[in-house]
Design an enzyme around this catalytic site. Structure first.
Site, mmCIF file in Angstrom:
data_model
loop_
_atom_site.group_PDB
_atom_site.id
_atom_site.type_symbol
_atom_site.label_atom_id
_atom_site.label_comp_id
_atom_site.label_asym_id
_atom_site.label_seq_id
_atom_site.Cartn_x
_atom_site.Cartn_y
_atom_site.Cartn_z
ATOM 1 C CG ASP A 266 7.201 4.592 9.562
ATOM 2 O OD1 ASP A 266 6.436 5.095 10.164
ATOM 3 O OD2 ASP A 266 7.794 4.866 8.539
ATOM 4 C CD GLU A 302 2.425 4.951 10.687
ATOM 5 O OE1 GLU A 302 1.838 6.103 10.792
ATOM 6 O OE2 GLU A 302 3.687 4.719 10.400
#
Length: 611
Positions: A266, A302
């Site tokens: 993330d 990401e």
């Protein structure tokens, strides 16, 4: 091949061969530490230098509850706890990682060219919201054509409801979903059906409730760097080695002890590291030289900064560090086309979304060092045209892009369906890796809202902060409209976010499901086998305003061509590519194309295997 059933960690509670337990904690801010077993037996831990405390005892065994106790009497969970049955402030439990008996010992994963990702939140994926309940839906996913499920973060979070990005104990699957062995059973069942399993992990911050690290390990964080969540995690300062090891072992733990096939990292742009070797590079090297030696392991980023060098390929075409990145650029351009939205970050994509989609399809990132108006003119990204399409994960929806809307509304509930079918056909059959968000395969219209389970002042701050966030949008300028935004802490917000599985058998959802299934079966039979070894050779063949053709050279030398019209007006004098028709977004499009015309909002795919 003999597979390990556990990951040996240099910290936490480690069951020993003789049945005793070794406890080890890094607590450089504490002069002394003891461990409390069960209902009160307290044992002093020995100082082992450089902030470490340890103890090996036969007073504990698998199943023993324990906490670490600081000199002021504060009792804290193990930061490397494998299980927290009574939430983040409760006792940790000594686990025997070898107790689960794996059924699929021969599983070595699947190659990346076969990946079709399906992102899901365990708590809202099924009515029961558990690991074991999710097993009952795996056959549905296989039938649709999904090859990999990607679980939102599982790290133990405060309360019983959360997206997972507020986790504070990264090694403990949240008990709201079941036990660690239940999670292993889900992974085992997925492998039995040929499904890979990915996990989303968060290494850029800890949640706002239940994190006790500052009480005994203040050096875990640094004021030299800041993120949107406050002081950054200390990846590059004094005493950063234990911090880096904590997260490196977390990755290896999930891959080895739970046999995940890959991880999604993330918001790595918020991992700040000025070391000679960035943490992300060291992490990937440890995976490639560890579990990645003997089986397929895929690492996905990401990264809002579009750092292409993390996706580089070696001479043999395999990833040096990371396998792929979520391509937010593609999503934003496609979303603008489907919805005509132009506020917030969509403003950067609203002026020429088709140009940008073409750049994304052929070059990967749209922003490759270009100045970003949304970011006050700062350049964003690195050149990516040399990378293969498999370095990018494309999608039309994900948890963020749905749940961070005021009401969590999905595309099927807000967009023209013909437009959406055209973009679905583009997304699912492009040589990039496609990703669906749970329920998208049948055009789910139930919202997926932002939800959590905080209390008191924190709950008030989250609720009001979310309403303030939307105050800058014209539709929420009025305070009464902002009050309509669902309360994240209400159990009803969570319940309304659960999938409507019954919708699959009703129109128009059954037709959507059949459409998705047909596209993914075409991908599996015609495209995926030819993606092995695919390079970066691609280009726009022709362009007529909103209509265009894009061609890729696949790994076997065949040509894969998209002919699309992403505007409302029909296009004339368009060329039919060489090869045979593989799929179309609307029935009968190929008949019109053969006469030189292309209807609005349409997409067709062709394969020329004679090349």
């Amino acid at each position: 091949m003999t597979r390990p059933t556990s990951h040996a960690m240099p910290f936490g509670a480690q069951l020993q061969p003789d049945g005793s337990v070794r406890f080890r904690l890094w607590a450089p801010s504490a002069p002394a530490v003891s461990v409390e077993l069960g209902e009160g037996e307290r044992l002093e831990m020995a100082a082992a230098g450089e902030g470490w405390f340890e103890l090996t005892t036969d007073h504990a065994t698998a199943g023993t509850e324990y906490r670490f106790v600081l000199p002021d009497g504060l009792k804290v969970p193990d930061p490397a706890s494998r299980f927290q049955p009574r939430d983040t402030s409760g006792p940790s439990v000594v686990m025997d990682p070898g107790a689960y008996r794996w059924r699929n010992e021969g599983w070595t994963g699947r190659p990346w060219n076969e990946a079709v990702l399906y992102e899901l939140h365990v708590g809202t994926f099924t009515p029961d919201g558990t690991f074991l309940a999710a097993i009952d839906k795996l056959d549905h996913l296989v039938d649709v054509g999904v090859t990999a499920i990607e679980l939102l973060p599982l790290a133990d979070f405060a309360g019983t409801r959360n997206w997972g990005y507020d986790g504070v104990l990264p090694y403990a699957p949240d008990s709201a979903y079941g036990t660690p062995d239940d999670l292993k059973a889900l992974i085992d069942a997925a492998h039995e059906r040929g499904l890979m399993v990915f996990l989303d992990v968060v290494y850029n911050h800890f949640g706002p409730e239940g994190n006790y690290l500052n009480a005994y390990a203040g050096k875990f964080f640094t004021e030299r760097h800041h993120t949107p969540w406050g002081a950054a995690i200390n990846y590059d300062g004094e005493s950063s080695r234990p911090v880096r090891d904590f997260f490196i072992h977390n990755t290896l733990y999930w891959l080895e002890e739970f046999r995940f096939d890959g991880l999604r990292f993330d918001a790595v742009h918020a991992i700040i590291d000025d070391s000679d070797k960035h943490f992300l590079e060291e992490l990937a090297e440890r995976v490639r030289s560890g579990p990645g030696r003997d089986r397929h392991v895929h690492l996905v980023l990401e990264n809002d900064d579009n750092i292409a060098h993390l996706l580089e390929r070696g001479a043999d075409g395999t990833p040096v560090h990371y396998t792929a990145q979520w391509n937010d650029d593609y999503h934003h351009a496609a979303h603008t086309l489907v919805t005509d939205e132009a506020s917030g970050y969509y403003s950067e994509y609203a002026k020429s979304p088709i140009d940008q989609i073409l750049r994304s399809l052929t070059d990967g990132f749209i922003y490759q060092g270009d100045p970003s108006a949304y970011r006050d003119g700062e350049p964003r990204g690195e050149p990516s045209a040399h990378l293969p399409p498999l370095a990018f994960v494309n999608f039309l929806q994900n948890h963020d892009q749905i749940g961070n809307r005021a009401f969590g509304d999905r595309l099927a509930a807000m967009a023209d369906h013909r437009r959406l079918r055209a973009l679905m056909a583009v997304t699912l059959l492009a040589p990039t890796v496609p990703m669906l968000y749970m329920g998208e395969e049948w055009g789910e219209v139930r919202p997926f809202a932002f939800f959590c389970d905080f209390h008191g002042d924190l709950a008030d701050a989250v609720r009001e902060g979310r309403r303030r966030e939307f105050a800058r949008f014209p539709e929420f300028a009025d305070e009464k409209n902002r009050e309509r935004i669902p309360d994240p802490n209400s159990p009803a917000t969570f319940e309304r976010s659960k999938l409507d599985w019954e919708a699959r058998s009703r129109d128009p959802h059954s037709a959507w499901l059949d459409f998705t299934r047909r596209l993914l079966r075409a991908r599996a039979s015609e495209l995926a086998p030819r993606l092995a070894g695919v390079g970066s050779k691609s280009g726009v063949v022709w362009r007529r305003d909103a209509a265009f053709a894009v061609e890729w050279t696949l790994g076997d030398g065949s040509r894969w061509t998209l002919v699309a019209n992403l505007g409302g007006a029909p296009a004339a004098d368009v060329a039919v590519p060489e090869g045979r028709l593989v799929a179309e977004s609307e029935p009968g499009l190929s008949e019109g194309l053969s006469k030189g015309g292309l209807e609005g909002w349409s997409a067709l795919w062709f394969l020329d295997s004679r090349a």
